[in-house]
Scaffold this active site. Structure first.
Site, PDB file in Angstrom:
ATOM      1  N   ASP A 170      -2.450  26.769  26.988  1.00 16.07           N
ATOM      2  CA  ASP A 170      -0.986  26.882  27.010  1.00 16.07           C
ATOM      3  C   ASP A 170      -0.455  27.954  26.071  1.00 16.07           C
ATOM      4  O   ASP A 170       0.767  28.030  25.861  1.00 16.07           O
ATOM      5  CB  ASP A 170      -0.350  25.535  26.623  1.00 16.07           C
ATOM      6  N   ASP A 217      -1.443  14.330  28.466  1.00 15.00           N
ATOM      7  CA  ASP A 217      -0.578  15.463  28.780  1.00 15.00           C
ATOM      8  C   ASP A 217       0.902  15.086  28.646  1.00 15.00           C
ATOM      9  O   ASP A 217       1.313  13.988  29.033  1.00 15.00           O
ATOM     10  CB  ASP A 217      -0.885  15.916  30.214  1.00 15.00           C
ATOM     11  N   GLU A 224      -0.614  15.145  23.544  1.00 17.50           N
ATOM     12  CA  GLU A 224      -0.049  16.488  23.500  1.00 17.50           C
ATOM     13  C   GLU A 224       1.404  16.382  23.041  1.00 17.50           C
ATOM     14  O   GLU A 224       2.274  15.953  23.791  1.00 17.50           O
ATOM     15  CB  GLU A 224      -0.096  17.170  24.875  1.00 17.50           C
TER      16      GLU A 224
END
Lengths: 580, 580
Positions: free
Chosen positions: B420, B324, B353
């Site tokens: 997201d 992340d 990410e």
């Protein structure tokens, strides 16, 4: 605008952390094409509150391109950015997705420097940019302990061949440290001193042992201590790409072949080991059978070499390592090497031998600097060979400055010659004036200058073995005038921070030009260097501040009249003028 | 020739090792400018005996540039190289020093790939390029164990808000693995499952504990084992950029302030900790007080997080980590992370990410892949929004292919939507035909496709919280036709290696175009994909080999007549044709 010429890509020399607060942004464009450039920056999580346009300045140029630069200090260390390019009234925005006519409505498609993490900042040791190095080839510097002489040693000062010995040793260096102190040296880089069979010792037999012809660990300790007392740092040569043929693990493989426990320490293409038509069937440096390439990915080899790196730092208080054939060793090895070395001595200096573009090693995780042979080439082409004009020289220098982050340029290891090249005086056909001008540039430019032993007293020599002659210690045979010239260069550099880290601007560097003038500026300090590479008188007309200028060699002062300084320089003349 | 447009610089996407033998070389030029390009390569230590010209092929283009490519397999893994550029009869040589009219007399100033060391080869796990991933947001996938329900849990299928809970858990996933197997999934990426206070669990309270509302370590083990039995690999989310506010070390700092032993675990700008105008006085993710940024450079923090990474791989047999906010963590951390993870499981997959250009993380020392949002943008712009024409789409794809080494493109994590983003069906205004075409491209292009849970049965949803709705398990409310379409996509991709790793060539991608045709080729296999993004019928006229072509969806065959294939596709029609 020629958009095809515009270049930016995050990282490397294009966007990088200069220190723990500051990010530098750079953009390339066709030479002369853009009139104004702005970086458009902000915090992506608070764009509207933080976005701003930062004007960029043209910081250098080369033959085809201009390079624009600015800095940004993002409060929360996060930076999203694009660029606004202008050519007169024409303007366009550059994003990571390409060029767009309108200011992007949000930061989504801009470039990004996501977070300035201190661990990733490329931080060479602070002392390096102020250092002046001296390179010593130990077998040829001074014989301080004849009891250590190799068998068949020849008379000091004889003709060097690839294989003969003259008896130079570490005691010899200790005995002559006054020479270096007098000169103003603050660092020595020694070519290898560990046990090997050759005079150059690039064929290591034992990484844990000082070559018995050079001394022992106690001599080395005395040498390093004596250097440190004089404020001289010591760099040794880490020959980790390959070992010597007599390195015990390789001897074992030679003897036992595939049964050797060390067979994977090397890159052996087939057993038994042999050399056919001068090509060994194992990887080596070039095709040199004496120098089998080490498998630096093998856990045992890696652990052993890292231990060596750490051992000598701790054992004798070493200040760093010069890395031989550094580009042929895996990056993974060098990353671990840096960790080990910096843990042992956070101020240690890691200098790689790389002759070509070195960006992949200069991102902060591997080396602090590389031996700057592209600098050598540019300086020789202009000052020594005269094959490039002043404009071409300024382009070569501009191109090199553009290629690396500023902190890399500040510590580039700038040399005119080494044990791997002809000596500069020989390249100049004996013309010491040309050598002096080359050295003047070296000492008034950004980066760490290094003098190859004997250069300061006028030694010459063709490529190896010629460049590895015995140091001349007879004062009558030394060029003492050249020595005092080098002393002055070093003194002036030491006194003037602007000469070490100031920005450079070329003031005079024209096509077909043999006149060169440039400015170094740092804060309020401004220093101009004027060089006439012609053997006849030339006049410089420079637009400068209406001030007094002080000649740092002579102490004479000059006054710029009506914003112009007119200076006549005799053949091979030079001046270093500081704004009073 | 427009030399300002020509670009090459060693490394990254420009010169890289594709495997332990092969080096890829690439060069950029102005679109349509060059007619022929050659790489001029050899071993610098045996230049005359090894030098050769290798023709380069135009492998992709974008709006402004062509990208040329070739491979070289240097016998001794050392490569010195330059380029020969031709435009009709005009020619010029490119060296590291710039352009020269004459073939350089020696290799000295050429570019260099000094040695191909295996340790430096970027090698993602081989299985990743063949995988089809499925992303699960655990709180919303299935409730398999109501006894674990959080307090105040709402009825399954209710409206998601930023803070409500529906009781999804790991048992729910175990219960529904048939759904994934039926679909053809071979990998699951779970958003965080460790203890946190929110429904998304991106605010980790305890990295060593499965969230009690999701299950426990035993449930997780059963889940991973059940997946492995079905040939499904499991990726968990490593939220290492920041912790949660309830993470014990942060709680300690909140309580004890500067006296806390953990104060350096975070980036605290001043004590006591507080939030003013929504801005915490400690670094956090964005400005989110719930998510204090971890100081990943602190030795204890680093050791702790690396332990976490290793623990779960060993404890439950994890197949990799999704990272992340990966770009805001230091590179030094990720380099060590890679070592630890690959030591624990050499086949583990590391997926970062990163939403922007990711080259600095894709050089082999950090990640295997990144979540490919630039791919998402390009696909949405063309297939879903229709804001870009076929030509612009082909340029966006070409630009992405040019940006990374081939092995990075082969495992790019290609998604249409995620937790997201809005769901693709919502972006398409409910037009399932458009979604199907976007997915068709996703599954017939290079890279690892990922389906966001429920996309396969027609779930929609706006950006968070809308995209985090409960999975629809009522078959009557599922779009089963869409499900079987996805099944077919996955089957065809699984059967055709060319769709996974074949080269891509755009056959039809014109300005203002809404027709797209491209070829994927690998060895003798050639597959053509034809897509009509218009709602009305369009005819494709393609120059192809005079062969039979087999429609991989229907089994129908088509014959190309006189080197042309004429195909009429209804609105939103498509075909995947394989050369028989």
């Amino acid at each position: 605008m020629l958009l095809e010429a515009v270049y930016h890509r995050p990282r490397l020399n294009w966007s990088y952390a200069y220190d723990r607060q500051t990010i530098h942004l750079r953009l390339r464009a066709k030479k002369g094409d853009l009139t104004e450039v702005f970086a458009w920056v902000g915090d992506k999580y608070a764009w509207d509150a933080t976005k701003e346009l930062i004007p960029m300045t043209l910081f250098t140029s080369d033959a085809m391109f201009d390079y624009w630069e600015c800095e940004s200090i993002p409060k929360l260390r996060r930076l999203k950015y694009g660029f606004l390019l202008q050519k007169g009234r024409e303007q366009i925005w550059m994003t990571e997705n390409g060029f767009v006519a309108e200011r992007p409505a949000n930061p989504l498609k801009l470039f990004e420097y996501p977070f300035l993490n201190p661990a990733d900042v490329f931080t060479p040791p602070a002392w390096v940019k102020d250092a002046v190095f001296y390179q010593i080839f130990p077998e040829r510097f001074a014989n301080g302990d004849p009891s250590l002489n190799p068998e068949g040693v020849e008379t000091w000062g004889g003709t060097p061949t690839p294989h003969n010995f003259f008896g130079g040793d570490l005691q010899g260096v200790i005995d002559h440290l006054d020479h270096l102190s007098e000169l103003g040296i603050t660092g020595i880089y020694f070519t290898p001193i560990f046990k090997g069979t050759t005079n150059h010792k690039y064929d290591t037999e034992d990484y844990m042992m000082v070559d018995p012809h050079f001394g022992d660990v106690q001599t080395l300790k005395r040498l390093v201590d004596a250097c440190h007392e004089r404020g001289i740092r010591v760099l040794l040569d880490a020959v980790f790409n390959h070992s010597g043929r007599t390195f015990a693990p390789f001897v074992d493989v030679l003897e036992k072949g595939e049964a050797s426990l060390y067979k994977d320490w090397f890159h052996i293409r087939e057993f038994p080991l042999q050399v056919t038509d001068n090509i060994p069937n194992y990887d080596s440096f070039a095709f040199e059978p004496l120098m089998p390439k080490l498998n630096t990915e093998h856990p045992e080899v890696k652990a052993y070499l890292l231990k060596v790196a750490e051992f000598w730092i701790k054992e004798v208080g070493l200040d760093g390592w010069r890395l031989d054939v550094a580009d042929e060793v895996d990056h993974a090895f060098w990353r671990d090497f840096r960790k080990v070395v910096k843990a042992a001595n956070p101020e240690a200096y890691i200098l790689g031998e790389i002759w070509h573009e070195s960006a992949p090693w200069l991102e902060g995780d591997q080396f602090d600097a590389v031996m700057n042979y592209p600098f050598t080439d540019a300086v020789l082409d202009f000052f020594v060979h005269g094959t490039v004009d002043a404009e071409g020289f300024s382009h070569a220098i501009g191109s090199q400055l553009a290629r690396y982050p500023l902190q890399a340029s500040e510590v580039a290891f700038n040399l005119l010659d080494s044990h791997d090249t002809p000596r500069v005086l020989t390249l100049a056909g004996g013309n010491k004036n040309r050598v002096k001008l080359a050295a003047l540039f070296q000492f008034t430019f950004m980066g760490t200058p290094c003098i190859y032993y004997g250069g300061e007293i006028g030694m010459d020599g063709e490529n190896d073995p010629g460049c590895r002659k015995c140091m001349e210690w007879d004062p009558a045979k030394q060029d003492r005038e050249l020595f005092s010239y080098y002393q002055q260069l070093i003194r002036i550099r030491a006194e003037e921070p602007a000469l070490r880290t100031g920005a450079i601007t070329f003031l005079e560097a024209g096509p077909q030009g043999t006149k060169l003038a440039y400015e170094r500026s740092l804060g309020d300090d401004v220093i101009m260097v004027l060089i006439n590479t012609e053997e006849t008188t030339q006049t410089f007309q420079l637009s400068v501040e209406e001030r007094e200028w002080n000649n740092l060699f002579t102490g004479d002062t000059y006054r710029a009249e009506r914003g112009r300084l007119s200076v006549k320089l005799p053949g091979y003349g030079y001046m270093v003028l500081k704004k009073v």
